[in-house]
Motif scaffolding. Sequence first.
Motif, PDB file in Angstrom:
ATOM      1  N   PHE A 253      -9.538  -6.806 -20.262  1.00 57.14           N
ATOM      2  CA  PHE A 253      -9.946  -7.606 -19.104  1.00 57.14           C
ATOM      3  C   PHE A 253      -8.952  -8.731 -18.834  1.00 57.14           C
ATOM      4  CE2 PHE A 253     -12.136 -11.385 -17.458  1.00 57.14           C
ATOM      5  CZ  PHE A 253     -12.570 -10.899 -16.232  1.00 57.14           C
TER       6      PHE A 253
ATOM      7  N   GLN B  48      -6.410  -9.025 -15.626  1.00 61.14           N
ATOM      8  CA  GLN B  48      -6.445 -10.201 -14.766  1.00 61.14           C
ATOM      9  C   GLN B  48      -5.068 -10.834 -14.635  1.00 61.14           C
ATOM     10  OE1 GLN B  48      -9.558  -9.605 -13.227  1.00 61.14           O
ATOM     11  NE2 GLN B  48      -9.481 -11.821 -13.053  1.00 61.14           N
ATOM     12  N   SER B  49      -4.304 -10.857 -15.725  1.00 63.63           N
ATOM     13  CA  SER B  49      -2.949 -11.425 -15.702  1.00 63.63           C
ATOM     14  C   SER B  49      -2.037 -10.590 -14.810  1.00 63.63           C
ATOM     15  CB  SER B  49      -2.375 -11.480 -17.121  1.00 63.63           C
ATOM     16  OG  SER B  49      -3.123 -12.348 -17.942  1.00 63.63           O
TER      17      SER B  49
ATOM     18  N   LYS C  10      -2.970  -8.604 -12.397  1.00 59.71           N
ATOM     19  CA  LYS C  10      -3.445  -8.758 -11.031  1.00 59.71           C
ATOM     20  C   LYS C  10      -2.937 -10.059 -10.426  1.00 59.71           C
ATOM     21  CE  LYS C  10      -7.768  -9.009  -8.388  1.00 59.71           C
ATOM     22  NZ  LYS C  10      -9.257  -9.018  -8.475  1.00 59.71           N
ATOM     23  N   GLN C  11      -2.940 -11.123 -11.235  1.00 62.56           N
ATOM     24  CA  GLN C  11      -2.439 -12.416 -10.767  1.00 62.56           C
ATOM     25  C   GLN C  11      -0.950 -12.342 -10.449  1.00 62.56           C
ATOM     26  OE1 GLN C  11      -2.367 -15.416 -13.785  1.00 62.56           O
ATOM     27  NE2 GLN C  11      -1.967 -17.099 -12.368  1.00 62.56           N
TER      28      GLN C  11
END
Length: 215
Positions: free
Chosen positions: A87, A91-92, A94-95
């Motif tokens: 997760f 998220q990293s 995606k950022q």
Amino acid sequence: MFVEWFLIAIKQIILGISLAAPVGPINIEMIKKGLTKGFWASWLVGLGGMTADILFMLLILIGLTPFVQMQAVTVSLYATGFVMLTFVGFQSMKQAVSRSFSIDVNKPSIKRDKSFFTGFFIALMNPLNIVFWFGVFGSSLSESLQSQTWLSVFFHSFFIIFGILLWNLNISSSIHFTRKFITPKLLRFITLGAGFLLLLFGCQFGFKCISLLIG
């Protein structure tokens, strides 16, 4: 006597640094947070991870090592570690690929956000971390308690944590003073790479969980 205790303290500090230094989920998250949000965010990730280490020590002292070493518990920890790290890694990444990705390196963010809890839960759910504390350290502590006083054991444990603290401070400070030389394009690449590595660690834990279930 003083010289003997001093040498023991130095040895335990070096052990703590050695435990914290290898590249792992906590170090990667500290670097990523330090580059994108500054010293405090990076430091709080490390502080959260260190808090989990202290919790592990306390659990060992009250005798929970046999419970944690049960296969069912180990499988659960690997599964949780898989979910947590994949997760955070996703998220990293995606950022990093987001069009809104930006950072003002001249004004480090002092917003505490969730950095402490991110570090705490990554360390708490990291099976490799758990294997060390409840396996290597737990066994060593059991032997030490048979020949040493509680004060001596506390002394050893304190300086291991102090060594981890020094290493975390080193990472946070180093990233803080070098982040201004990082270009936005390079920062995006580093963030993407950090997320990918966290994702790999998560997948590694997932494969380990599956192998334990079918083994």
